[in-house]
Design an enzyme around this catalytic site. Structure first.
Site, short mmCIF file in Angstrom:
data_model
loop_
_atom_site.label_atom_id
_atom_site.label_comp_id
_atom_site.label_asym_id
_atom_site.label_seq_id
_atom_site.Cartn_x
_atom_site.Cartn_y
_atom_site.Cartn_z
N GLU A 76 2.64 4.90 -4.08
CA GLU A 76 2.65 5.82 -5.25
C GLU A 76 3.96 6.60 -5.37
O GLU A 76 4.35 6.90 -6.49
CB GLU A 76 1.46 6.80 -5.14
CG GLU A 76 0.12 6.14 -5.29
CD GLU A 76 -0.27 5.27 -4.09
OE1 GLU A 76 0.16 5.61 -2.97
OE2 GLU A 76 -0.95 4.26 -4.27
N ASP A 118 -8.95 3.43 -2.57
CA ASP A 118 -10.00 3.84 -1.63
C ASP A 118 -11.29 4.28 -2.32
O ASP A 118 -11.57 5.46 -2.45
CB ASP A 118 -9.47 4.95 -0.74
CG ASP A 118 -8.32 4.47 0.12
OD1 ASP A 118 -8.14 3.23 0.21
OD2 ASP A 118 -7.60 5.31 0.68
N ASP A 133 0.86 -1.19 0.00
CA ASP A 133 0.00 0.00 0.00
C ASP A 133 0.90 1.25 0.00
O ASP A 133 2.11 1.15 0.19
CB ASP A 133 -0.88 -0.04 1.26
CG ASP A 133 -1.93 1.06 1.28
OD1 ASP A 133 -2.31 1.55 0.19
OD2 ASP A 133 -2.39 1.43 2.39
#
Ligand code: MIG
Length: 743
Positions: A377, A466, A374
């Protein structure tokens, strides 16, 4: 670039450079200096042109790791007149370098063309009429204004009149795709980079062939471990061993099938990666062993941020080995994430990936089965990026938030982070996948990621980050996953029930109705609000959810077969209707239905308080059978159908033979489950594939592949492989009778 390729000024660019496009109402000079080369290859029967650009001052083409290593696609460098071929194919195409760190392409788009692909877009299926920015971004607010999301996959497809063409702009720097937003019939691609890149053009072919060619270039997913195709239950967070034990107990007690429990960030000691909290998880390894005895797997989250803590071994080591990202002043880059002030591994360096993979052994030593990457990015709490769409060009290296070192070609070259940002998540996954292989040789790894670049399918499954418990997000999950699939990534899903906000019982069931057809099948939600497990809504909801999840498990033989098909053809599991029916006008713009493989059409209800919907079934003259109740409907028209809560919204193509496994509580029981082949229509045929679901033996004949056919009697024929099970097989004839089958 293969060794020995010479870059020479290209006639092609001169030929095709006018008329010069106008960007942002400003005409730039073409300042291009450097080397260009043009090459051609036949890939899966598709002509693929490669246009490589190496600006002056750059010594080598940077590798984005997008291309599958070892793929033996040979590009022939084109010279002289051979270049004219492309000029013809791309008539009206322009290319220019308009600023130091800005390249532009443009070409005309047929009036009727649909635009597809580009990875994760908050969009309906057709991407036309908008600008799409590819710069991996943690944006939890997915609405019509959100542009950049977590993934950046620069593969764009243009479908017109039943044929597709495509572009793959192989650069990890930010890109902006304007797909006729000005209604002037132009595609404009801006690349904000000062480094070299390759632009691939896939010449016209059927869509399935274009996807085959792209995945031949960037690689395909190996078969996932079977357990990872089962039901996964997650929440931010199950905070301690007792909660996890209870959770496992509830699933088994209530007989809701489940394979995997997922631990979000709170299993760690103060969010330090490669640790578990001794207080809340006093015997981490013991807990995982205990769960394994009940056929549960454990997946744990791993974020890239390393807590800045001088007493923390991982921080000390990374610092000593100089593996963290540094800013232009040479200081280690620090930002806040969950552990507080943290530093970030530079995954662009091979040394970092190796080190990270070694550290990941912590999880495998403890018995963890899969890793969920997670925040890669990467996401930060403090550093806010100026949206790249407002840049004229990529900022100078020294002006970027931090630098990275790219050692793909041996000696590390320093590059601004934004030049390689879109690769950060993929590089983390490459390290993670290799860690799993090293820890458990011969076992298929499971890695899940939020951020990704082209080629991610070789190393990880993806989920779309999300989303929220909104009907609109349930609806959008279809076109979003369809475009992700066309971008080469078969193993994908969204959080079932929605991540943010609060999921109602009705919404949870509707989400499961379609979610059982998501290749990645996980219920996950945030820490606020009510519990979202399938048993958290009372007996009536639980019963319906159980039936749907059971159906998922009974479809596992079919789903495994689809992954096998992906390996052979690159086909995603979820496909837009137009993938199979490109000449059907109704199929073209359909984004509230999809094909799950060639045999199952899914048409879910995705509106509140709706009990009916129109279902479009293609192919006049054929007949479709509802999976739920075996009622049949004719193809070539829409039907207004009643779809009560808990229904399975799927329809089976006439002539299919689907393999169904008997009910099970987890894939731990899969090997013993009987399989029933059900014939849809009076005759049918299918290829049935199975293997052990665990190892890579299937690469060396450790599989069974059967040609099945039914007309009056049942025919089966072994086509290949030597895998055998002791399970029983049955045939369910069109009249409903069931007989044993000897394969
Ligand atoms: O800033 O780990 O998308 O699935 O539960 C939030 C906590 C960080 C974002 C992920 C979500 C996960 C959450 N994470």
């Amino acid at each position: 670039m293969e060794a020995g390729t010479e870059f020479v000024p290209s006639d092609f660019t001169r030929l095709s450079r006018s008329p010069r496009p106008v960007f942002k109402r400003k005409v730039y000079d073409d300042i291009f200096q450097g080397r260009l080369s043009l090459a051609l290859a036949q890939v899966e029967g598709v002509k693929v042109y490669r246009f490589s650009v190496l600006p002056k001052g750059e010594s080598a083409m940077p590798s984005t790791h997008a291309l599958a290593p070892g793929s033996d696609i040979a590009f022939d460098v084109l010279e002289g007149d051979a270049r004219l071929g492309l000029a013809k194919v791309l008539s009206g195409c322009t290319f220019q370098q308009s600023l130091r760190a800005r390249f532009e392409f443009s070409f005309p788009l047929a009036k009727t063309a649909l635009c597809l692909g580009l990875g994760e877009r908050y969009s309906s299926l057709n991407l036309r009429g908008a600008r799409h920015t590819l710069c991996s971004t943690d944006n939890p607010n997915h609405d019509e204004s959100s542009d950049s999301l977590y993934k950046a996959i620069p593969f764009s497809i243009f479908l017109d009149d039943g044929l597709a063409s495509a572009c793959f702009l192989d650069s990890a720097a930010p890109q902006i795709y304007d797909l006729d937003s000005e209604l002037d019939g132009q595609v404009r691609i801006e690349l904000l980079s000062a480094r070299g890149f390759s632009f691939y053009y896939f010449d016209k072919a059927p869509l399935s062939q274009i996807v085959a060619a792209f995945t031949a270039l960037t690689g395909r997913s190996e078969l996932p471990p079977l357990w990872a195709l089962g039901h996964q239950q997650s929440r931010w967070s199950y905070p301690d061993a007792e909660t996890v034990r209870d959770l496992a107990r509830e699933f088994r007690r209530r007989r809701i099938p489940c394979d995997t429990l997922v631990l979000d960030i709170d299993y760690m000691d103060d969010y330090r990666v490669f640790t578990s909290d001794k207080g809340r998880f006093p015997d981490f390894k013991g807990l995982i062993e205990e769960l394994a005895r009940d056929n549960f797997r454990m997946v744990t989250i791993v974020d890239p941020g390393v807590k800045l803590d001088k007493d923390y071994k991982i921080y000390q080591e990374g610092l000593k080995l100089d593996l963290f990202c540094r800013d232009a002043k040479g200081e280690v880059f620090v930002d806040r994430v969950w552990p507080g002030r943290s530093v970030f591994p530079d995954f662009q360096m091979e040394a970092t990936r190796k080190w990270w993979a070694e550290k990941l052994q912590f999880y495998y030593d403890n018995g963890v089965s899969g890793i969920w990457n997670d925040m890669n990015e990467p996401a930060f709490f403090d550093t806010r990026f100026i949206p790249v769409s407002s840049f004229d060009e990529l900022p100078e290296t020294g002006e970027q938030p931090f630098l990275q070192r790219d050692d793909t070609d041996g000696e590390p070259t320093t590059v601004g982070h934004l030049e390689v940002r879109n690769l950060y998540g993929s590089m983390m996954c490459e390290a993670t996948y290799n860690a799993a292989l090293a820890a458990r040789p011969g076992e298929r790894p499971f890695v899940l990621t939020r951020s990704a670049f082209a080629g991610i399918q070789r190393h990880a499954a993806v989920w779309l980050g999300d989303n929220k418990s909104w009907w609109e997000h349930l609806r959008k999950s279809l076109p979003m996953l369809l475009n992700v699939g066309l971008s080469g990534v078969p193993f994908a899903g969204v959080d079932i029930g929605g991540f943010g906000e609060t999921c109602s019982p009705e919404m949870l069931l509707r989400w499961y109705e379609v979610g059982i057809f998501f290749p990645f099948f996980r219920n996950h939600c945030w820490l606020k609000g009510r519990a979202q497990e399938p048993f958290a809504y009372g007996a009536a909801v639980e019963e319906k959810a159980r039936r749907l999840i059971e159906l998922r498990y009974s479809l596992l033989p079919y789903i495994s077969g689809l992954f096998h098909e992906h390996r052979q053809t690159g086909a995603p599991l979820m496909r837009p209707l137009l993938y199979h029916y490109p000449q059907d006008a109704m199929a073209l713009n359909c984004h509230d239905q999809f094909m799950f493989g060639a045999d199952i059409l899914v048409a879910p209800v995705m509106e509140r308080a709706q009990t009916h919907r129109y279902v479009y079934l293609p192919e006049a003259g054929s007949q479709w059978t509802a999976l739920a109740d075996d009622k049949t409907y004719e193809g070539g028209r829409s039907h207004y159908l009643e779809m009560p809560l808990g229904t399975c919204p799927a329809f089976v193509r006439e002539g299919a033979i689907l393999p169904f496994a008997d009910a099970m509580q987890s894939t731990g029981e899969y090997e013993q489950a009987a399989i029933t082949f059900k014939v849809y229509g009076q005759q049918g045929s299918a290829v049935f594939f199975e293997d052990d679901g665990k190892s890579f033996d299937y690469k060396e004949g450790g599989f069974a592949q059967w040609q099945l056919a039914y007309s009056d009697g049942f025919l089966s024929r072994l086509m290949g492989g030597h895998y055998k099970t002791s399970r029983r097989y049955f045939l369910q004839k069109p009249d409903g009778s069931k007989i044993p089958v000897q394969l």
